[in-house]
Scaffold this motif. Structure first.
Motif, PDB file in Angstrom:
ATOM      1  N   LYS A   1     -14.235 -13.961  37.995  1.00 48.42           N
ATOM      2  CA  LYS A   1     -13.797 -14.608  36.760  1.00 48.42           C
ATOM      3  C   LYS A   1     -13.425 -13.530  35.746  1.00 48.42           C
ATOM      4  CE  LYS A   1     -16.522 -18.830  37.111  1.00 48.42           C
ATOM      5  NZ  LYS A   1     -16.947 -18.731  38.467  1.00 48.42           N
ATOM      6  N   ASN A   2     -12.572 -13.879  34.808  1.00 45.38           N
ATOM      7  CA  ASN A   2     -12.211 -12.959  33.730  1.00 45.38           C
ATOM      8  C   ASN A   2     -13.265 -13.052  32.644  1.00 45.38           C
ATOM      9  OD1 ASN A   2      -9.770 -11.909  34.773  1.00 45.38           O
ATOM     10  ND2 ASN A   2      -8.750 -13.826  34.265  1.00 45.38           N
ATOM     11  N   ILE A   3     -13.858 -11.912  32.307  1.00 49.08           N
ATOM     12  CA  ILE A   3     -14.916 -11.885  31.301  1.00 49.08           C
ATOM     13  C   ILE A   3     -14.675 -10.731  30.330  1.00 49.08           C
ATOM     14  CG2 ILE A   3     -16.629 -12.919  32.829  1.00 49.08           C
ATOM     15  CD1 ILE A   3     -17.894 -10.106  33.070  1.00 49.08           C
ATOM     16  N   THR A   4     -15.438 -10.761  29.241  1.00 49.96           N
ATOM     17  CA  THR A   4     -15.425  -9.681  28.252  1.00 49.96           C
ATOM     18  C   THR A   4     -16.818  -9.093  28.173  1.00 49.96           C
ATOM     19  OG1 THR A   4     -13.734 -10.828  26.977  1.00 49.96           O
ATOM     20  CG2 THR A   4     -14.961  -9.106  25.837  1.00 49.96           C
ATOM     21  N   VAL A   5     -16.888  -7.766  28.155  1.00 53.93           N
ATOM     22  CA  VAL A   5     -18.161  -7.056  28.078  1.00 53.93           C
ATOM     23  C   VAL A   5     -18.112  -6.123  26.882  1.00 53.93           C
ATOM     24  CG1 VAL A   5     -19.682  -5.427  29.249  1.00 53.93           C
ATOM     25  CG2 VAL A   5     -18.469  -7.150  30.575  1.00 53.93           C
ATOM     26  N   ASP A   6     -19.060  -6.277  25.951  1.00 53.89           N
ATOM     27  CA  ASP A   6     -19.192  -5.359  24.824  1.00 53.89           C
ATOM     28  C   ASP A   6     -20.057  -4.193  25.261  1.00 53.89           C
ATOM     29  OD1 ASP A   6     -17.733  -7.088  23.269  1.00 53.89           O
ATOM     30  OD2 ASP A   6     -19.484  -7.956  22.264  1.00 53.89           O
ATOM     31  N   LEU A   7     -19.621  -2.989  24.935  1.00 52.21           N
ATOM     32  CA  LEU A   7     -20.349  -1.787  25.320  1.00 52.21           C
ATOM     33  C   LEU A   7     -21.157  -1.244  24.149  1.00 52.21           C
ATOM     34  CD1 LEU A   7     -17.521  -0.096  27.390  1.00 52.21           C
ATOM     35  CD2 LEU A   7     -19.354  -1.570  28.196  1.00 52.21           C
ATOM     36  N   ARG A   8     -22.080  -0.360  24.440  1.00 51.47           N
ATOM     37  CA  ARG A   8     -22.960   0.195  23.407  1.00 51.47           C
ATOM     38  C   ARG A   8     -22.232   1.055  22.394  1.00 51.47           C
ATOM     39  NH1 ARG A   8     -27.826   2.783  26.570  1.00 51.47           N
ATOM     40  NH2 ARG A   8     -27.786   3.994  24.671  1.00 51.47           N
ATOM     41  N   ASN A   9     -21.081   1.582  22.746  1.00 53.09           N
ATOM     42  CA  ASN A   9     -20.350   2.431  21.804  1.00 53.09           C
ATOM     43  C   ASN A   9     -19.345   1.619  20.983  1.00 53.09           C
ATOM     44  OD1 ASN A   9     -18.417   1.874  23.699  1.00 53.09           O
ATOM     45  ND2 ASN A   9     -17.882   3.983  24.125  1.00 53.09           N
ATOM     46  N   ASP A  10     -19.562   0.303  20.845  1.00 58.31           N
ATOM     47  CA  ASP A  10     -18.745  -0.622  20.057  1.00 58.31           C
ATOM     48  C   ASP A  10     -17.347  -0.839  20.614  1.00 58.31           C
ATOM     49  OD1 ASP A  10     -20.792  -1.166  18.268  1.00 58.31           O
ATOM     50  OD2 ASP A  10     -20.272   0.558  17.011  1.00 58.31           O
ATOM     51  N   SER A  11     -17.080  -0.428  21.819  1.00 64.67           N
ATOM     52  CA  SER A  11     -15.818  -0.752  22.475  1.00 64.67           C
ATOM     53  C   SER A  11     -16.070  -1.944  23.395  1.00 64.67           C
ATOM     54  CB  SER A  11     -15.289   0.448  23.259  1.00 64.67           C
ATOM     55  OG  SER A  11     -16.222   0.845  24.218  1.00 64.67           O
ATOM     56  N   TYR A  12     -15.024  -2.462  24.002  1.00 66.83           N
ATOM     57  CA  TYR A  12     -15.210  -3.580  24.913  1.00 66.83           C
ATOM     58  C   TYR A  12     -14.210  -3.524  26.057  1.00 66.83           C
ATOM     59  CZ  TYR A  12     -11.374  -5.807  22.313  1.00 66.83           C
ATOM     60  OH  TYR A  12     -10.173  -6.080  21.722  1.00 66.83           O
ATOM     61  N   VAL A  13     -14.529  -4.264  27.122  1.00 63.81           N
ATOM     62  CA  VAL A  13     -13.710  -4.308  28.325  1.00 63.81           C
ATOM     63  C   VAL A  13     -13.456  -5.768  28.665  1.00 63.81           C
ATOM     64  CG1 VAL A  13     -13.617  -3.794  30.785  1.00 63.81           C
ATOM     65  CG2 VAL A  13     -14.649  -2.157  29.219  1.00 63.81           C
ATOM     66  N   CYS A  14     -12.211  -6.093  28.959  1.00 60.69           N
ATOM     67  CA  CYS A  14     -11.843  -7.419  29.439  1.00 60.69           C
ATOM     68  C   CYS A  14     -11.222  -7.250  30.816  1.00 60.69           C
ATOM     69  CB  CYS A  14     -10.826  -8.085  28.522  1.00 60.69           C
ATOM     70  SG  CYS A  14     -11.404  -8.330  26.851  1.00 60.69           S
ATOM     71  N   GLY A  15     -11.577  -8.111  31.733  1.00 58.62           N
ATOM     72  CA  GLY A  15     -10.985  -8.026  33.054  1.00 58.62           C
ATOM     73  C   GLY A  15     -11.668  -8.930  34.040  1.00 58.62           C
ATOM     74  N   GLN A  16     -11.197  -8.871  35.283  1.00 62.49           N
ATOM     75  CA  GLN A  16     -11.753  -9.688  36.344  1.00 62.49           C
ATOM     76  C   GLN A  16     -12.921  -8.957  36.987  1.00 62.49           C
ATOM     77  OE1 GLN A  16      -8.993 -10.735  39.412  1.00 62.49           O
ATOM     78  NE2 GLN A  16     -10.442 -12.064  40.455  1.00 62.49           N
ATOM     79  N   LEU A  17     -14.072  -9.597  36.963  1.00 61.84           N
ATOM     80  CA  LEU A  17     -15.285  -9.016  37.530  1.00 61.84           C
ATOM     81  C   LEU A  17     -15.225  -9.104  39.050  1.00 61.84           C
ATOM     82  CD1 LEU A  17     -18.079  -7.808  36.890  1.00 61.84           C
ATOM     83  CD2 LEU A  17     -18.968 -10.127  36.916  1.00 61.84           C
ATOM     84  N   VAL A  18     -15.323  -7.945  39.708  1.00 61.13           N
ATOM     85  CA  VAL A  18     -15.234  -7.895  41.170  1.00 61.13           C
ATOM     86  C   VAL A  18     -16.612  -7.857  41.809  1.00 61.13           C
ATOM     87  CG1 VAL A  18     -14.410  -6.543  43.126  1.00 61.13           C
ATOM     88  CG2 VAL A  18     -13.008  -6.756  41.083  1.00 61.13           C
ATOM     89  N   ALA A  19     -17.512  -7.022  41.277  1.00 65.04           N
ATOM     90  CA  ALA A  19     -18.825  -6.855  41.906  1.00 65.04           C
ATOM     91  C   ALA A  19     -19.885  -6.538  40.866  1.00 65.04           C
ATOM     92  CB  ALA A  19     -18.769  -5.739  42.942  1.00 65.04           C
ATOM     93  N   VAL A  20     -21.108  -6.960  41.174  1.00 66.98           N
ATOM     94  CA  VAL A  20     -22.283  -6.674  40.356  1.00 66.98           C
ATOM     95  C   VAL A  20     -23.376  -6.216  41.306  1.00 66.98           C
ATOM     96  CG1 VAL A  20     -23.988  -7.622  38.772  1.00 66.98           C
ATOM     97  CG2 VAL A  20     -21.679  -8.539  38.767  1.00 66.98           C
ATOM     98  N   ASP A  21     -24.029  -5.102  40.988  1.00 60.87           N
ATOM     99  CA  ASP A  21     -25.142  -4.681  41.842  1.00 60.87           C
ATOM    100  C   ASP A  21     -26.464  -5.029  41.172  1.00 60.87           C
ATOM    101  OD1 ASP A  21     -25.579  -2.721  39.950  1.00 60.87           O
ATOM    102  OD2 ASP A  21     -25.162  -1.037  41.268  1.00 60.87           O
ATOM    103  N   GLY A  22     -27.555  -4.658  41.790  1.00 61.84           N
ATOM    104  CA  GLY A  22     -28.885  -5.012  41.319  1.00 61.84           C
ATOM    105  C   GLY A  22     -29.303  -4.345  40.031  1.00 61.84           C
ATOM    106  N   PHE A  23     -28.577  -3.332  39.587  1.00 60.14           N
ATOM    107  CA  PHE A  23     -28.886  -2.657  38.329  1.00 60.14           C
ATOM    108  C   PHE A  23     -27.890  -3.035  37.243  1.00 60.14           C
ATOM    109  CE2 PHE A  23     -30.556   0.161  41.678  1.00 60.14           C
ATOM    110  CZ  PHE A  23     -31.900   0.070  41.348  1.00 60.14           C
ATOM    111  N   MET A  24     -27.141  -4.119  37.453  1.00 61.52           N
ATOM    112  CA  MET A  24     -26.142  -4.660  36.537  1.00 61.52           C
ATOM    113  C   MET A  24     -24.982  -3.696  36.300  1.00 61.52           C
ATOM    114  SD  MET A  24     -26.688  -7.084  33.217  1.00 61.52           S
ATOM    115  CE  MET A  24     -27.320  -5.829  32.173  1.00 61.52           C
TER     116      MET A  24
END
Length: 133
Positions: free
Chosen positions: A27-50
């Motif tokens: 799915k297409n999601i948005t992720v806010d990062l700790r350095n106040d930037s963000y990423v939008c895109g299609q999530l391909v994989a997630v591992d056990g440590f996120m």
């Protein structure tokens, strides 16, 4: 398809909301990062440590510059927020993800316990039975 990884990753998957993030795959999601930037895109994989892997991602830095990536990897420790799409029901997604990834322990060999453990278990069961009387 069962969740694969180390025992620690499996623990995180079943004892945190990591399974909710895993239900966002493809799915297409948005992720806010700790350095106040963000990423939008299609999530391909997630591992056990996120740790997240994206394809067709757009990275936006703090000066609003956009950078396009075919593949992008984000370490879990750099994530501040993950935006859940409004069209997604959280409880339903959690239920479906956990049903899909249930461990099938019936196909495994039964656990062999030592004589000491077996004896202690019998003694414990005897004590419990005596309490009911």
């Amino acid at each position: 398809m069962n969740f694969e990884g180390t025992s620690r990753e499996k623990f995180f998957y079943h004892n945190t909301l990591l399974c909710l993030i895993r239900s966002l795959q493809d799915k297409n999601i948005t992720v806010d990062l700790r350095n106040d930037s963000y990423v939008c895109g299609q999530l391909v994989a997630v591992d056990g440590f996120m740790n997240l892997s994206f394809c067709k991602a757009v990275y936006c830095d703090t000066q609003q510059n956009e950078y396009f990536f075919d593949n992008l990897f984000i370490q879990g420790r750099n994530i501040r927020y993950i935006h859940i799409p409004e069209t997604m029901t959280i409880l339903g997604s959690l239920t479906n993800e956990l049903k899909r990834n249930k461990d099938k322990k019936l196909s495994l060999k039964p656990e062999v316990k030592s004589r000491k453990v077996t004896k202690a278990l019998k003694q414990h069961m005897k004590t419990v039975a005596e309490l009911d009387n």
